[in-house]
Design a protein around this motif. Structure first.
Motif, PDB file in Angstrom:
ATOM      1  N   GLU A 198      42.825 -41.445  97.095  1.00  0.00           N
ATOM      2  CA  GLU A 198      42.952 -41.530  95.634  1.00  0.00           C
ATOM      3  C   GLU A 198      43.567 -40.249  95.055  1.00  0.00           C
ATOM      4  O   GLU A 198      44.408 -40.315  94.150  1.00  0.00           O
ATOM      5  CB  GLU A 198      41.582 -41.769  95.001  1.00  0.00           C
ATOM      6  CG  GLU A 198      40.956 -43.132  95.307  1.00  0.00           C
ATOM      7  CD  GLU A 198      40.422 -43.250  96.723  1.00  0.00           C
ATOM      8  OE1 GLU A 198      40.266 -44.383  97.212  1.00  0.00           O
ATOM      9  OE2 GLU A 198      40.164 -42.186  97.361  1.00  0.00           O
ATOM     10  N   GLU A 199      43.153 -39.114  95.587  1.00  0.00           N
ATOM     11  CA  GLU A 199      43.688 -37.842  95.083  1.00  0.00           C
ATOM     12  C   GLU A 199      45.161 -37.671  95.436  1.00  0.00           C
ATOM     13  O   GLU A 199      45.950 -37.153  94.629  1.00  0.00           O
ATOM     14  CB  GLU A 199      42.865 -36.672  95.638  1.00  0.00           C
ATOM     15  CG  GLU A 199      41.477 -36.583  95.010  1.00  0.00           C
ATOM     16  CD  GLU A 199      40.594 -35.562  95.713  1.00  0.00           C
ATOM     17  OE1 GLU A 199      39.881 -34.815  94.994  1.00  0.00           O
ATOM     18  OE2 GLU A 199      40.593 -35.514  96.966  1.00  0.00           O
ATOM     19  N   GLU A 227      47.080 -39.897  93.073  1.00  0.00           N
ATOM     20  CA  GLU A 227      47.075 -39.321  91.725  1.00  0.00           C
ATOM     21  C   GLU A 227      48.083 -38.174  91.630  1.00  0.00           C
ATOM     22  O   GLU A 227      48.830 -38.071  90.649  1.00  0.00           O
ATOM     23  CB  GLU A 227      45.669 -38.814  91.380  1.00  0.00           C
ATOM     24  CG  GLU A 227      45.564 -38.241  89.965  1.00  0.00           C
ATOM     25  CD  GLU A 227      44.175 -37.705  89.668  1.00  0.00           C
ATOM     26  OE1 GLU A 227      43.987 -37.161  88.554  1.00  0.00           O
ATOM     27  OE2 GLU A 227      43.292 -37.801  90.552  1.00  0.00           O
ATOM     28  N   ASN A 264      51.663 -38.462  89.425  1.00  0.00           N
ATOM     29  CA  ASN A 264      51.775 -37.620  88.231  1.00  0.00           C
ATOM     30  C   ASN A 264      52.776 -36.481  88.381  1.00  0.00           C
ATOM     31  O   ASN A 264      53.074 -35.783  87.416  1.00  0.00           O
ATOM     32  CB  ASN A 264      50.415 -37.022  87.869  1.00  0.00           C
ATOM     33  CG  ASN A 264      49.433 -38.070  87.397  1.00  0.00           C
ATOM     34  OD1 ASN A 264      49.834 -39.101  86.846  1.00  0.00           O
ATOM     35  ND2 ASN A 264      48.150 -37.845  87.616  1.00  0.00           N
TER      36      ASN A 264
END
Length: 374
Positions: free
Chosen positions: A182-183, A186, A190
């Motif tokens: 997930e990190e 992300e 971004n």
């Protein structure tokens, strides 16, 4: 000329030796051996004489340890600018105040113990104690300098050799941090930057920063999806890794971007063939890399880790996907699979459980289907 020939392992070698007098009139011999060519030996002997005449040789009976280690570091050739600057700080901040005044030849293991204790008691302006890693680095600096003093016959023996094992700063286990799936998603979703490919390569291939910055377009085989990685200093040599279609697609997009920049800046563009470069083709500087990385983290809002931890992130994701440790070793370029297992065994908590389950399934099948009797 005081050049001497001798036989070592059946081959001719050369050495030089000449006598000088120190400031007290005491004679000493300056010598060095191991040369395979007579010319090299002559040149080394001439340089040694010049060094002595310039006063660069140390009088061990008159010098303090502080003066010795300062001069030793000044003349040390095999370290980088940043490391030298750090070591100068260690000498000035920790070594000189504690044991710098002690004569080199009178330095004892008790003095080394005192240095370690003083560092352990030290409280920094932020209220924290000196990091164990820093204490260990200062200790290693002292130890290396004293080994050099023994080799140069400035002292008879290294006082650290008498130090109890329990008194020496302990080498702590390195800490590995890494992002979750997930990190990673992300961060990449971004991240808006022309060098996004740098981070994609780090996460998807586990390459070191230096390896990525050294990559050139000739190292990429877009057809076979292979990346050739130049020989690293400490681990396995030159290697090739096969990467995913996503990474090759990202490299293709970056290549088109570079072509556009070449066309835009025309004659001002310096074509060094580097994949990671600025808009004018210059290779990316490592001097401000930490600040660059920190800014990208802040811009994306993802949990802070070191750039090198992207390499650990790659390893973690591969293990989570069930990739065999041997493949991970080859991808990361470790010298042996033992290195990989020692570093990342904590990332494989389910491997023993999976092995136990596999054995149970195999044996239970055997019990359910015993061999037929003749």
């Amino acid at each position: 000329m005081p050049i001497y020939e001798y036989i070592k392992k059946g081959k001719v070698h050369y050495k030089y030796a000449f006598e000088v007098k120190d400031t007290n009139g005491k004679r000493k011999t300056i010598k060095e051996s191991g040369f395979t060519k007579k010319t090299e030996c002559k040149i080394a002997e001439a340089l040694a004489r010049t060094e002595w005449e310039k006063g660069n040789h140390i009088n061990p009976s008159a010098i303090t340890f502080g003066d010795y280690i300062t001069e030793w570091l000044k003349n040390k050739k095999d370290i980088g600018v940043k490391t030298r600057h750090t070591n100068v700080g260690h000498i000035n901040n920790h070594i000189l105040p504690a044991i710098g005044h002690i004569p080199l030849q009178k330095l004892t293991y008790e003095d080394i113990e005192y240095l370690i204790q003083e560092m352990q008691k030290k409280v920094l302006p932020n209220g924290k104690n000196l990091a164990e890693g820093t204490i260990r680095k200062v200790f290693n600096l002292v130890q290396t300098s004293l080994r050099a003093a023994v080799k140069r016959e400035l002292i008879m023996r290294n006082p650290i050799d008498k130090l109890d094992k329990g008194s020496k700063p302990k080498a702590g286990k390195p800490k590995y941090d890494y992002w979750s799936v997930e990190e990673v998603n992300e961060f990449l979703s971004n991240l808006k930057h022309r060098l996004k490919i740098l981070f994609i390569l780090a996460i998807y291939t586990g390459m070191r920063r230096g390896e990525i910055l050294a990559l050139k377009w000739k190292d990429i085989n877009f057809k076979t999806r292979q990346i050739r990685i130049a020989k690293a200093k400490t681990d396995a040599g030159e290697r090739s890794i096969t990467t995913s279609k996503f990474v090759i697609g990202a490299l293709t997009d970056h290549f088109n971007q570079v072509l556009a920049e070449k066309s835009k800046y025309n004659e001002s563009y310096i074509d060094n063939n580097y994949i990671i470069c600025d808009e004018l083709g210059h290779s990316l500087s490592t001097s401000n890399f930490h600040k660059f990385w920190t800014r990208k983290l802040e811009a994306t809002g993802v949990r802070k880790i070191r750039f090198h931890d992207l390499r650990h992130t790659c390893a973690s994701l591969m293990f989570s996907a069930g990739v065999h440790p041997k493949v991970v070793q080859e991808m990361l370029g470790h010298s042996s699979i033992k290195v990989t297992l020692d570093m990342y065994s904590h990332m494989m908590p389910n491997m023993q459980a999976d092995a136990a389950t596999a054995m149970e399934n195999l044996l239970s099948q055997t019990e359910d289907n015993p061999p037929e009797k003749e």
